[in-house]
Design a protein around this motif. Structure first.
Motif, mmCIF file in Angstrom:
data_model
loop_
_atom_site.group_PDB
_atom_site.id
_atom_site.type_symbol
_atom_site.label_atom_id
_atom_site.label_comp_id
_atom_site.label_asym_id
_atom_site.label_seq_id
_atom_site.Cartn_x
_atom_site.Cartn_y
_atom_site.Cartn_z
ATOM 1 N N MET A 121 0.845 -1.198 0.000
ATOM 2 C CA MET A 121 0.000 0.000 0.000
ATOM 3 C C MET A 121 0.880 1.247 0.000
ATOM 4 O O MET A 121 1.687 1.440 0.897
ATOM 5 N N ASN A 122 0.741 2.087 -1.073
ATOM 6 C CA ASN A 122 1.537 3.308 -1.110
ATOM 7 C C ASN A 122 0.915 4.376 -0.222
ATOM 8 O O ASN A 122 -0.157 4.187 0.361
ATOM 9 N N LYS A 123 1.583 5.536 -0.145
ATOM 10 C CA LYS A 123 1.134 6.577 0.787
ATOM 11 C C LYS A 123 -0.238 7.123 0.426
ATOM 12 O O LYS A 123 -1.056 7.418 1.299
ATOM 13 N N ARG A 124 -0.515 7.267 -0.874
ATOM 14 C CA ARG A 124 -1.813 7.771 -1.293
ATOM 15 C C ARG A 124 -2.930 6.779 -0.911
ATOM 16 O O ARG A 124 -3.978 7.171 -0.384
ATOM 17 N N GLU A 125 -2.697 5.484 -1.149
ATOM 18 C CA GLU A 125 -3.684 4.472 -0.795
ATOM 19 C C GLU A 125 -3.896 4.419 0.723
ATOM 20 O O GLU A 125 -5.029 4.259 1.199
ATOM 21 N N LEU A 126 -2.796 4.537 1.474
ATOM 22 C CA LEU A 126 -2.907 4.541 2.933
ATOM 23 C C LEU A 126 -3.714 5.737 3.403
ATOM 24 O O LEU A 126 -4.571 5.620 4.290
#
Length: 456
Positions: free
Chosen positions: A1-6
């Motif tokens: 999970m990348n930062k945007r998804e998180l």
């Protein structure tokens, strides 16, 4: 999970954008003020990768992320369509002065600790004859240990700018301007209090190195100016014109406003201390012993220092120096009390380090800003301990035969004088330490989480 998804996942599980009043962050945690805490899916968040834990404390819904918190906060700000500056200011609107100081000083703690101990070691080496004060080694090590204090306006400009979320580089230039050698040269032989002008407006010059309040107030004011400039100036001109107007306005404004206020307050304080010593040494001991650290922290002590130096030079002794010892030893006692009481092992070590720094070098800043003020009650304990110890020194008419900073290595300054001067000095300082340590231990305190992180 990348930062945007998180970030998207966190927004969804705290109840969506409509449930978020504001969001800010500290060193490790996202801090949400939610409209309805019951809408937050706590268990779902706990099972999310990269979420360390969930804490509900102080009316905030806190999500612990660790070092990546700042970048995730930026993503959340972007998704919510709010400026980070707005959220930071809203998130801190309900805080108090202790919280602000904690946020500003936490990043500087390691530098305080290392510099304080290095300074103490240099002084000890000199006392034992292992190092000559005229040697290059002594000079270099002194520079290494004292630079953090001399350049404090620049360091605080950086941390204050980050706290109020304004341009860090411009803030640091404002801080550097206050200790620019050319500004110091303008004072000439007159020193602090010398006059110059800015387009005909009188400017009272003062020494800003090692000061705290002037630069913090300056960057706080700058935070409003920068936001105004960014709203007013077209985006294409931000690169040049925002810094241009920021520096052209803030540096003169800081010198014109802060200088006169500081000089006036300093002169009043000096006159008050002299009056109290002449009329009531007891009251003088209470007020100076209890409050000297506050004066040093904002640079208002400089007008009193020349009086102490002059007294020693002309009379061979001074009554004010012992009071400054009392406040130093009281702060040392507060740090010792925290060391004895705290459960966090890293903060215990840091507290002991600051106590040793005062003990051997007379430098109080690490204890004041790293221990006493953030934990609140120890600061009050130090004020009380310094006041009681100072009262004893005043009643016993203890004098110092030299102008020195208060620590164990400078106790010989009390040798001589009349009667049992040295003995009464030791008793008064012991009172300061013991009272502060006992009050700190029994008052108790709470360690801010950003300070626990900073001392690791």
């Amino acid at each position: 999970m990348n930062k945007r998804e998180l970030a998207e996942n966190i927004i969804e599980n705290v109840g969506g954008e409509a449930n978020i009043n504001n969001v800010s962050h500290c060193a490790t945690r996202l801090r949400f003020n939610l409209r309805d805490d019951d809408l937050a899916q706590t268990e779902e968040l706990r099972q999310t990768n990269d979420v360390i834990s969930i804490v509900e404390k102080g009316g905030q819904y806190q999500i612990v992320l660790g070092p990546k918190v700042e970048s995730v906060h930026e993503e959340i700000s972007s998704l919510l369509g709010r400026s980070d500056a707005k959220e930071q200011s809203e998130g801190k609107s309900k805080t108090n002065i202790f919280t602000v100081i904690s946020g500003i000083f936490a990043p500087i703690l390691p530098a305080f600790a290392g510099s304080g101990i290095l300074r103490a070691l240099v002084i000890l080496a000199t006392q034992f004859g292992l190092l000559s004060e005229t040697s290059g080694t002594y000079q270099i090590l002194t520079i290494a240990s004292m630079s953090v204090f001399y350049f404090l306006p620049i360091l605080l400009a950086y941390t204050t700018a980050r706290y109020f979320n304004v341009s860090v580089m411009i803030a640091m230039v404002i801080g550097a301007s206050l200790i620019n050698p050319d500004l110091i040269a303008l004072m000439g032989d007159t020193g602090p209090g010398a006059m110059t002008d800015f387009f005909g407006i009188p400017v009272v010059l003062m020494e800003y190195s090692s000061t705290v309040l002037p630069i913090i107030l300056a960057i706080w004011a700058f935070s409003y100016l920068e936001r105004f400039l960014r709203r007013t100036i077209p985006e294409g001109g931000h690169l040049v014109f925002v810094p241009l107007f920021s520096l052209a306005i803030m540096v003169p404004l800081t010198l014109i406003v802060v200088g006169p206020i500081s000089v006036t307050l300093s002169n009043w304080i000096a006159e008050l201390i002299n009056f109290l010593i002449e009329s009531s040494p007891l009251l003088a001991g209470i007020l100076v012993g209890g409050g000297w650290n506050a004066l040093v922290s904002v640079g208002l002590h400089w007008a009193v220092n020349p009086i102490m130096i002059q007294n020693v030079a002309q009379q061979g002794y001074d009554y004010i120096v012992p009071f400054t010892f009392a406040t130093n030893f009281a702060m040392m006692g507060a740090a010792i009390g925290v060391w004895l009481k705290a459960r966090n092992p890293e903060f215990r070590k840091y507290s002991l380090t600051t106590a040793l720094t005062i003990m051997f070098s007379g430098i109080t800043e690490p204890a004041v800003y790293g221990v006493a003020i953030p934990t609140k009650k120890p600061f009050v304990a130090a004020l009380i301990g310094g006041a009681i110890g100072g009262a004893y020194l005043g009643v016993m008419e203890v004098t110092s035969q030299a102008f020195v900073f208060g620590g164990l290595t400078t106790l010989p300054a009390f040798a001589g004088g009349t009667g049992n001067n040295l003995l009464h000095a030791i008793i008064g300082l012991a009172i300061s330490v013991v009272v502060s340590a006992i009050l700190t231990y029994f008052f108790g305190f709470e360690i801010p989480e950003e300070y626990e992180k900073a001392t690791k």
